[in-house]
Write an enzyme that holds these catalytic residues in place. Structure first.
Site, PDB file in Angstrom:
ATOM      1  CE1 TYR A  99     -18.742  11.648  38.057  1.00  0.00           C
ATOM      2  CE2 TYR A  99     -16.620  12.695  38.476  1.00  0.00           C
ATOM      3  CZ  TYR A  99     -17.441  11.939  37.662  1.00  0.00           C
ATOM      4  OH  TYR A  99     -16.966  11.475  36.454  1.00  0.00           O
ATOM      5  CB  ALA A 105     -17.943  10.520  48.010  1.00  0.00           C
ATOM      6  N   GLY A 115     -23.664   2.152  29.976  1.00  0.00           N
ATOM      7  CA  GLY A 115     -23.551   3.491  29.379  1.00  0.00           C
ATOM      8  C   GLY A 115     -22.832   3.446  28.044  1.00  0.00           C
ATOM      9  CB  ILE A 165     -12.910  12.488  28.154  1.00  0.00           C
ATOM     10  CG1 ILE A 165     -11.823  11.846  29.057  1.00  0.00           C
ATOM     11  CG2 ILE A 165     -13.027  11.765  26.815  1.00  0.00           C
ATOM     12  CD1 ILE A 165     -10.405  11.902  28.538  1.00  0.00           C
TER      13      ILE A 165
HETATM   14  P1  NAP Z   1     -21.843  10.824  28.835  1.00  0.00           P
HETATM   15  O1  NAP Z   1     -21.332  11.256  27.510  1.00  0.00           O
HETATM   16  O2  NAP Z   1     -22.695  11.747  29.631  1.00  0.00           O
HETATM   17  O3  NAP Z   1     -22.591   9.410  28.659  1.00  0.00           O
HETATM   18  C1  NAP Z   1     -23.131   8.800  29.800  1.00  0.00           C
HETATM   19  C2  NAP Z   1     -23.529   7.396  29.441  1.00  0.00           C
HETATM   20  O4  NAP Z   1     -23.962   6.743  30.641  1.00  0.00           O
HETATM   21  C3  NAP Z   1     -24.689   7.343  28.473  1.00  0.00           C
HETATM   22  O5  NAP Z   1     -24.541   6.196  27.661  1.00  0.00           O
HETATM   23  C4  NAP Z   1     -25.889   7.192  29.408  1.00  0.00           C
HETATM   24  O6  NAP Z   1     -27.021   6.541  28.823  1.00  0.00           O
HETATM   25  C5  NAP Z   1     -25.297   6.303  30.473  1.00  0.00           C
HETATM   26  N1  NAP Z   1     -26.013   6.382  31.731  1.00  0.00           N
HETATM   27  C6  NAP Z   1     -26.135   7.455  32.578  1.00  0.00           C
HETATM   28  N2  NAP Z   1     -26.891   7.127  33.640  1.00  0.00           N
HETATM   29  C7  NAP Z   1     -27.254   5.831  33.462  1.00  0.00           C
HETATM   30  C8  NAP Z   1     -28.056   4.919  34.194  1.00  0.00           C
HETATM   31  N3  NAP Z   1     -28.642   5.287  35.346  1.00  0.00           N
HETATM   32  N4  NAP Z   1     -28.240   3.665  33.708  1.00  0.00           N
HETATM   33  C9  NAP Z   1     -27.651   3.274  32.554  1.00  0.00           C
HETATM   34  N5  NAP Z   1     -26.879   4.092  31.810  1.00  0.00           N
HETATM   35  C10 NAP Z   1     -26.697   5.352  32.253  1.00  0.00           C
HETATM   36  O7  NAP Z   1     -20.634  10.458  29.833  1.00  0.00           O
HETATM   37  P2  NAP Z   1     -19.088  10.144  29.537  1.00  0.00           P
HETATM   38  O8  NAP Z   1     -18.355  11.420  29.577  1.00  0.00           O
HETATM   39  O9  NAP Z   1     -18.959   9.240  28.376  1.00  0.00           O
HETATM   40  O10 NAP Z   1     -18.731   9.374  30.883  1.00  0.00           O
HETATM   41  C11 NAP Z   1     -18.591   7.971  30.955  1.00  0.00           C
HETATM   42  C12 NAP Z   1     -17.935   7.631  32.286  1.00  0.00           C
HETATM   43  O11 NAP Z   1     -16.672   8.283  32.361  1.00  0.00           O
HETATM   44  C13 NAP Z   1     -18.721   8.093  33.515  1.00  0.00           C
HETATM   45  O12 NAP Z   1     -18.618   7.131  34.533  1.00  0.00           O
HETATM   46  C14 NAP Z   1     -18.014   9.365  33.927  1.00  0.00           C
HETATM   47  O13 NAP Z   1     -18.186   9.627  35.285  1.00  0.00           O
HETATM   48  C15 NAP Z   1     -16.592   9.021  33.573  1.00  0.00           C
HETATM   49  N6  NAP Z   1     -15.727  10.173  33.373  1.00  0.00           N
HETATM   50  C16 NAP Z   1     -15.934  11.037  32.344  1.00  0.00           C
HETATM   51  C17 NAP Z   1     -15.079  12.118  32.183  1.00  0.00           C
HETATM   52  C18 NAP Z   1     -15.222  13.106  31.055  1.00  0.00           C
HETATM   53  O14 NAP Z   1     -14.460  14.087  31.030  1.00  0.00           O
HETATM   54  N7  NAP Z   1     -16.133  12.935  30.125  1.00  0.00           N
HETATM   55  C19 NAP Z   1     -14.022  12.321  33.088  1.00  0.00           C
HETATM   56  C20 NAP Z   1     -13.842  11.417  34.123  1.00  0.00           C
HETATM   57  C21 NAP Z   1     -14.697  10.332  34.251  1.00  0.00           C
HETATM   58  P3  NAP Z   1     -28.189   7.379  28.024  1.00  0.00           P
HETATM   59  O15 NAP Z   1     -27.561   7.732  26.704  1.00  0.00           O
HETATM   60  O16 NAP Z   1     -29.334   6.437  27.916  1.00  0.00           O
HETATM   61  O17 NAP Z   1     -28.463   8.591  28.865  1.00  0.00           O
END
Ligand code: NAP
Length: 243
Positions: free
Chosen positions: A154, A156, A8, A187
């Site tokens: 999520y 879990a 990701g 974030i």
């Molecule tokens: P985001 O902006 O939605 O970006 C998600 C990323 O994951 C994108 O690069 C997407 O690729 C990739 N992705 C999603 N499904 C995928 C799959 N099946 N195979 C390969 N790549 C995949 O998310 P984010 O906020 O940066 O979150 C990153 C991590 O932090 C996640 O694990 C999320 O649960 C965790 N997190 C985020 C927050 C927050 O507040 N943002 C808080 C707690 C935890 P594409 O661009 O190709 O779709």
């Protein structure tokens, strides 16, 4: 050549981690699912700053794709490129109250956030074991520590990764491999785009959402040789929201 694989890496937190690790001299493998334009932007930002890397598309929810695409890359590059750092970051959320949650919502969140940890890490771990060095960092969530209503799937999945982080840390410590988790709060990324920051920030002691770069700094530290004595830990980065 020392490489870092970030799942990701095309957007949000993963992109910030790619840029940070590339600036530290790692050749960065930018994984993404379908958003090739954003993945290319991550790579061009890295190259403009003098770093290097490549795109590595696969769906982390699809174990056959992982085996085929990541497996092929590992085989083709085994002579000169070694993955020293693995950041299991790709994730999705599909929120719904449990009573209305569709089976598909449960399954897709489990496959993307939890099963992916197993299938990706198992492939990459072999090389780390052989070279007796590695850094594995799993991006989990406040939701996996605290549990959040509307996120039984999520919470879990992320709690599952936290358990796996602690177990694997004990298995591979003697081989010079550390395994840790980062637990972000809110974030500013596409994932939180629909949330009302003005309303939610009242709950956060630091009175704002965090930035992807603030997660990347912590990831870079845990990925560095300086963090050699830290393993099996979950570091919360949430502006004081929960600890
Ligand atoms: P985001 O902006 O939605 O970006 C998600 C990323 O994951 C994108 O690069 C997407 O690729 C990739 N992705 C999603 N499904 C995928 C799959 N099946 N195979 C390969 N790549 C995949 O998310 P984010 O906020 O940066 O979150 C990153 C991590 O932090 C996640 O694990 C999320 O649960 C965790 N997190 C985020 C927050 C927050 O507040 N943002 C808080 C707690 C935890 P594409 O661009 O190709 O779709």
């Amino acid at each position: 050549m020392k490489c870092a694989l970030i799942t990701g890496g095309s957007r949000g937190i993963g992109r910030a981690i790619c840029i940070k690790l590339a600036a530290q001299g790692y050749y960065v493998l930018i994984n993404y699912k379908s958003n090739i334009e954003e993945a290319k932007k991550t790579l061009s930002t890295i190259k403009e700053a003098g770093g290097n890397g490549e795109l590595l598309q696969f769906d982390v929810a699809d174990k056959d794709q992982i085996k085929q695409k990541l497996g092929d890359w590992l085989q083709e590059n085994e002579e000169e490129k070694h993955i020293e750092i693995l950041i299991n970051n790709a994730g999705i959320r599909e929120d719904s109250l449990m009573a209305w949650m569709a089976e598909e919502q449960w399954d897709s969140v489990m496959k993307t956030n939890l099963d992916s940890f197993f299938h990706v890490t198992r492939l990459v771990l072999n090389g780390m074991l052989t070279r007796k060095y590695g850094r594995i960092i799993n991006v989990v969530s406040l939701s996996g520590l605290k549990g959040l209503a509307g996120q039984t799937n999520y919470s879990a999945a992320k709690a599952g990764v936290i358990g796996a982080t602690k177990a694997l840390a004990q298995e591979v410590g003697r081989q010079g491999i550390t395994v840790n988790a980062l637990a972000p709060g809110f974030i500013r990324t596409d994932m939180t785009d629909g949330l009302d920051e003005k309303e939610l920030r009242a709950l956060i002691p630091l009175k704002r959402f965090g930035l992807p770069e603030e997660i990347a700094h912590a990831a870079a530290f845990l990925a560095s040789p300086d963090a050699a004595y830290i393993t099996g830990q979950v570091l919360s980065i949430n502006g004081g929201l929960y600890s």
